[in-house]
Design a protein around this motif. Structure first.
Motif, PDB file in Angstrom:
ATOM      1  N   LEU A   1      22.561 -51.984  -4.225  1.00  0.00           N
ATOM      2  CA  LEU A   1      22.849 -50.770  -3.460  1.00  0.00           C
ATOM      3  C   LEU A   1      23.806 -50.972  -2.294  1.00  0.00           C
ATOM      4  CD1 LEU A   1      19.213 -49.329  -3.387  1.00  0.00           C
ATOM      5  CD2 LEU A   1      21.075 -48.743  -4.948  1.00  0.00           C
ATOM      6  N   SER A   2      23.796 -52.142  -1.680  1.00  0.00           N
ATOM      7  CA  SER A   2      24.672 -52.341  -0.528  1.00  0.00           C
ATOM      8  C   SER A   2      26.061 -52.756  -1.008  1.00  0.00           C
ATOM      9  CB  SER A   2      24.106 -53.405   0.410  1.00  0.00           C
ATOM     10  OG  SER A   2      24.258 -54.701  -0.151  1.00  0.00           O
ATOM     11  N   PRO A   3      27.104 -52.477  -0.220  1.00  0.00           N
ATOM     12  CA  PRO A   3      28.463 -52.844  -0.634  1.00  0.00           C
ATOM     13  C   PRO A   3      28.623 -54.334  -0.922  1.00  0.00           C
ATOM     14  CG  PRO A   3      28.547 -51.308   1.206  1.00  0.00           C
ATOM     15  CD  PRO A   3      27.103 -51.693   1.030  1.00  0.00           C
ATOM     16  N   VAL A   4      28.046 -55.178  -0.066  1.00  0.00           N
ATOM     17  CA  VAL A   4      28.170 -56.614  -0.270  1.00  0.00           C
ATOM     18  C   VAL A   4      27.441 -57.040  -1.537  1.00  0.00           C
ATOM     19  CG1 VAL A   4      27.500 -58.869   0.629  1.00  0.00           C
ATOM     20  CG2 VAL A   4      28.546 -57.198   2.142  1.00  0.00           C
ATOM     21  N   CYS A   5      26.250 -56.489  -1.748  1.00  0.00           N
ATOM     22  CA  CYS A   5      25.476 -56.834  -2.944  1.00  0.00           C
ATOM     23  C   CYS A   5      26.215 -56.411  -4.209  1.00  0.00           C
ATOM     24  CB  CYS A   5      24.107 -56.154  -2.873  1.00  0.00           C
ATOM     25  SG  CYS A   5      23.005 -56.602  -4.225  1.00  0.00           S
ATOM     26  N   TRP A   6      26.804 -55.217  -4.201  1.00  0.00           N
ATOM     27  CA  TRP A   6      27.551 -54.750  -5.373  1.00  0.00           C
ATOM     28  C   TRP A   6      28.760 -55.642  -5.639  1.00  0.00           C
ATOM     29  CZ3 TRP A   6      27.021 -52.109  -9.589  1.00  0.00           C
ATOM     30  CH2 TRP A   6      28.148 -51.674 -10.292  1.00  0.00           C
ATOM     31  N   SER A   7      29.440 -56.054  -4.586  1.00  0.00           N
ATOM     32  CA  SER A   7      30.600 -56.926  -4.740  1.00  0.00           C
ATOM     33  C   SER A   7      30.197 -58.271  -5.338  1.00  0.00           C
ATOM     34  CB  SER A   7      31.278 -57.125  -3.390  1.00  0.00           C
ATOM     35  OG  SER A   7      32.358 -58.018  -3.490  1.00  0.00           O
ATOM     36  N   LEU A   8      29.101 -58.848  -4.853  1.00  0.00           N
ATOM     37  CA  LEU A   8      28.617 -60.123  -5.379  1.00  0.00           C
ATOM     38  C   LEU A   8      28.194 -59.980  -6.837  1.00  0.00           C
ATOM     39  CD1 LEU A   8      26.482 -61.393  -2.361  1.00  0.00           C
ATOM     40  CD2 LEU A   8      28.698 -62.274  -3.112  1.00  0.00           C
ATOM     41  N   TRP A   9      27.550 -58.870  -7.159  1.00  0.00           N
ATOM     42  CA  TRP A   9      27.092 -58.608  -8.519  1.00  0.00           C
ATOM     43  C   TRP A   9      28.286 -58.507  -9.479  1.00  0.00           C
ATOM     44  CZ3 TRP A   9      23.961 -59.130 -12.199  1.00  0.00           C
ATOM     45  CH2 TRP A   9      23.743 -58.206 -13.210  1.00  0.00           C
ATOM     46  N   CYS A  10      29.301 -57.754  -9.079  1.00  0.00           N
ATOM     47  CA  CYS A  10      30.482 -57.601  -9.935  1.00  0.00           C
ATOM     48  C   CYS A  10      31.204 -58.938 -10.116  1.00  0.00           C
ATOM     49  CB  CYS A  10      31.433 -56.570  -9.336  1.00  0.00           C
ATOM     50  SG  CYS A  10      30.816 -54.869  -9.400  1.00  0.00           S
ATOM     51  N   GLY A  11      31.321 -59.715  -9.053  1.00  0.00           N
ATOM     52  CA  GLY A  11      31.973 -61.007  -9.147  1.00  0.00           C
ATOM     53  C   GLY A  11      31.227 -61.953 -10.069  1.00  0.00           C
ATOM     54  N   ALA A  12      29.886 -61.944  -9.975  1.00  0.00           N
ATOM     55  CA  ALA A  12      29.079 -62.809 -10.841  1.00  0.00           C
ATOM     56  C   ALA A  12      29.199 -62.391 -12.300  1.00  0.00           C
ATOM     57  CB  ALA A  12      27.618 -62.761 -10.393  1.00  0.00           C
ATOM     58  N   LEU A  13      29.213 -61.080 -12.553  1.00  0.00           N
ATOM     59  CA  LEU A  13      29.379 -60.583 -13.924  1.00  0.00           C
ATOM     60  C   LEU A  13      30.685 -61.085 -14.524  1.00  0.00           C
ATOM     61  CD1 LEU A  13      28.153 -56.885 -13.538  1.00  0.00           C
ATOM     62  CD2 LEU A  13      27.129 -58.607 -15.035  1.00  0.00           C
ATOM     63  N   GLU A  14      31.763 -60.979 -13.757  1.00  0.00           N
ATOM     64  CA  GLU A  14      33.072 -61.389 -14.264  1.00  0.00           C
ATOM     65  C   GLU A  14      33.121 -62.890 -14.527  1.00  0.00           C
ATOM     66  OE1 GLU A  14      35.731 -59.933 -11.303  1.00  0.00           O
ATOM     67  OE2 GLU A  14      35.812 -57.910 -12.154  1.00  0.00           O
ATOM     68  N   ARG A  15      32.566 -63.682 -13.630  1.00  0.00           N
ATOM     69  CA  ARG A  15      32.595 -65.133 -13.814  1.00  0.00           C
ATOM     70  C   ARG A  15      31.708 -65.577 -14.978  1.00  0.00           C
ATOM     71  NH1 ARG A  15      32.744 -64.741  -8.359  1.00  0.00           N
ATOM     72  NH2 ARG A  15      30.472 -65.008  -8.201  1.00  0.00           N
ATOM     73  N   ALA A  16      30.687 -64.766 -15.284  1.00  0.00           N
ATOM     74  CA  ALA A  16      29.813 -65.084 -16.404  1.00  0.00           C
ATOM     75  C   ALA A  16      30.374 -64.575 -17.726  1.00  0.00           C
ATOM     76  CB  ALA A  16      28.427 -64.501 -16.172  1.00  0.00           C
ATOM     77  N   GLY A  17      31.556 -63.949 -17.681  1.00  0.00           N
ATOM     78  CA  GLY A  17      32.209 -63.522 -18.909  1.00  0.00           C
ATOM     79  C   GLY A  17      32.009 -62.076 -19.283  1.00  0.00           C
TER      80      GLY A  17
ATOM     81  N   SER B   1      32.596 -57.858 -18.681  1.00  0.00           N
ATOM     82  CA  SER B   1      33.544 -56.887 -18.144  1.00  0.00           C
ATOM     83  C   SER B   1      32.760 -55.861 -17.340  1.00  0.00           C
ATOM     84  CB  SER B   1      34.298 -56.194 -19.285  1.00  0.00           C
ATOM     85  OG  SER B   1      34.930 -55.016 -18.829  1.00  0.00           O
ATOM     86  N   VAL B   2      33.060 -55.743 -16.052  1.00  0.00           N
ATOM     87  CA  VAL B   2      32.320 -54.809 -15.202  1.00  0.00           C
ATOM     88  C   VAL B   2      32.443 -53.373 -15.714  1.00  0.00           C
ATOM     89  CG1 VAL B   2      32.124 -53.846 -12.881  1.00  0.00           C
ATOM     90  CG2 VAL B   2      32.428 -56.310 -13.187  1.00  0.00           C
ATOM     91  N   PRO B   3      33.648 -52.871 -16.057  1.00  0.00           N
ATOM     92  CA  PRO B   3      33.730 -51.503 -16.599  1.00  0.00           C
ATOM     93  C   PRO B   3      32.890 -51.327 -17.862  1.00  0.00           C
ATOM     94  CG  PRO B   3      35.900 -52.271 -15.951  1.00  0.00           C
ATOM     95  CD  PRO B   3      34.991 -53.453 -15.865  1.00  0.00           C
ATOM     96  N   SER B   4      32.856 -52.338 -18.723  1.00  0.00           N
ATOM     97  CA  SER B   4      32.071 -52.240 -19.948  1.00  0.00           C
ATOM     98  C   SER B   4      30.571 -52.196 -19.645  1.00  0.00           C
ATOM     99  CB  SER B   4      32.376 -53.418 -20.870  1.00  0.00           C
ATOM    100  OG  SER B   4      33.709 -53.383 -21.323  1.00  0.00           O
ATOM    101  N   ILE B   5      30.142 -52.999 -18.669  1.00  0.00           N
ATOM    102  CA  ILE B   5      28.734 -53.000 -18.287  1.00  0.00           C
ATOM    103  C   ILE B   5      28.338 -51.637 -17.726  1.00  0.00           C
ATOM    104  CG2 ILE B   5      27.082 -53.924 -16.612  1.00  0.00           C
ATOM    105  CD1 ILE B   5      27.523 -55.732 -18.994  1.00  0.00           C
ATOM    106  N   VAL B   6      29.180 -51.085 -16.861  1.00  0.00           N
ATOM    107  CA  VAL B   6      28.891 -49.773 -16.280  1.00  0.00           C
ATOM    108  C   VAL B   6      28.844 -48.703 -17.367  1.00  0.00           C
ATOM    109  CG1 VAL B   6      29.750 -47.984 -14.725  1.00  0.00           C
ATOM    110  CG2 VAL B   6      29.843 -50.393 -14.035  1.00  0.00           C
ATOM    111  N   ARG B   7      29.763 -48.780 -18.307  1.00  0.00           N
ATOM    112  CA  ARG B   7      29.820 -47.806 -19.397  1.00  0.00           C
ATOM    113  C   ARG B   7      28.577 -47.930 -20.295  1.00  0.00           C
ATOM    114  NH1 ARG B   7      34.762 -45.758 -20.861  1.00  0.00           N
ATOM    115  NH2 ARG B   7      34.762 -44.336 -22.648  1.00  0.00           N
ATOM    116  N   GLU B   8      28.225 -49.158 -20.688  1.00  0.00           N
ATOM    117  CA  GLU B   8      27.051 -49.365 -21.530  1.00  0.00           C
ATOM    118  C   GLU B   8      25.779 -48.919 -20.811  1.00  0.00           C
ATOM    119  OE1 GLU B   8      26.759 -53.305 -23.135  1.00  0.00           O
ATOM    120  OE2 GLU B   8      28.934 -53.446 -23.391  1.00  0.00           O
ATOM    121  N   ASP B   9      25.723 -49.194 -19.527  1.00  0.00           N
ATOM    122  CA  ASP B   9      24.574 -48.787 -18.725  1.00  0.00           C
ATOM    123  C   ASP B   9      24.440 -47.269 -18.725  1.00  0.00           C
ATOM    124  OD1 ASP B   9      22.442 -48.876 -17.048  1.00  0.00           O
ATOM    125  OD2 ASP B   9      23.528 -49.544 -15.280  1.00  0.00           O
ATOM    126  N   SER B  10      25.551 -46.572 -18.549  1.00  0.00           N
ATOM    127  CA  SER B  10      25.535 -45.106 -18.524  1.00  0.00           C
ATOM    128  C   SER B  10      25.127 -44.533 -19.879  1.00  0.00           C
ATOM    129  CB  SER B  10      26.911 -44.575 -18.115  1.00  0.00           C
ATOM    130  OG  SER B  10      27.272 -45.013 -16.824  1.00  0.00           O
TER     131      SER B  10
END
Length: 232
Positions: free
Chosen positions: A171-187, A189-198
């Motif tokens: 929920l916090s800006p810093v937490c979201w930024s860390l989450w997105c960065g970790a997703l990308e480094r783990a292989g 795609s943040v847009p794909s994750i958001v889309r699949e989640d929706s």
């Protein structure tokens, strides 16, 4: 410092000289939540020591790990040691304790009775603690922990009992930024994750609606241009 040394030394004494079974579930009443019979392993009890008494738990936890404690035993809340750790330990010890547990074989895919994964618990804790200014070594450590959990198979769109994914708890800006960065480094795609989640939450009807209303090119008839003097 004295209490920390006493706690660590006490655990070592009981394990090495008294033959304590580090995996045995013991009666525990401090956080029973009204249960008539509450149990917790020694590892769970060690984690509670920070919450109740402010005693660091990393060294005692390492000692228990060296004696093959049962990391999948559930406490009276139904949490494994790893699920409990991301909620209970101090911010300073969060990353080293959780990382040590994962590297020692704790199941990162464990789910709590409320449907929370380790990712849910970790991201909620980071957001709920209002750590908007987390930078430097602390941010890097959390980012690496998130990446480790994803690499070990944690599902980034795992819904909990209320249908909330880990992303919903970043929920916090810093937490979201860390989450997105970790997703990308783990292989991922943040847009794909958001889309699949929706899609998981709402189905595809919203995506079709967005596609038809906002993403398709519309044929627009040219509008007549008024010239000066046309209305004279």
């Amino acid at each position: 410092e004295f209490r920390r040394v006493l706690f660590r030394s006490g655990i070592r004494l009981f394990i090495e000289y008294c033959g304590v079974d580090v995996s045995k579930l013991l009666p525990y009443t401090g956080w029973a939540g009204g249960e008539s019979v509450a149990v917790a392993s020694l590892a769970h009890t060690a984690l509670e020591e920070y919450l109740m008494n402010g005693i660091p738990v990393f060294e005692p936890m390492q000692l228990l790990l060296n004696h093959n404690c049962d990391l999948e035993a559930r406490n009276f809340h139904g949490n494994t040691v790893l699920l409990a750790a991301v909620s209970l330990v101090s911010s300073d010890e969060l990353v080293p304790v959780a990382t040590a547990l994962v590297n020692a074989g704790a199941n990162p895919l464990a789910i709590s009775p409320r449907g929370w994964s380790v990712l849910h618990g970790l991201l909620w804790r980071l957001s709920a603690c209002n750590q908007y200014d987390m930078t430097g070594d602390e941010a890097e450590g959390v980012s690496k922990l998130l990446e480790l959990l994803l690499q070990r198979g944690c599902n980034p769109i795992q819904p909990d009992a209320d249908g909330c994914s880990p992303s919903d708890l970043a929920l916090s800006p810093v937490c979201w930024s860390l989450w997105c960065g970790a997703l990308e480094r783990a292989g991922f795609s943040v847009p794909s994750i958001v889309r699949e989640d929706s899609i998981l939450k709402c189905g595809t009807h919203l995506e079709i609606d967005i596609q038809s209303r906002f993403l398709q090119i519309k044929d627009v008839a040219p509008q007549p241009t008024s010239l000066p003097g046309d209305h004279d």
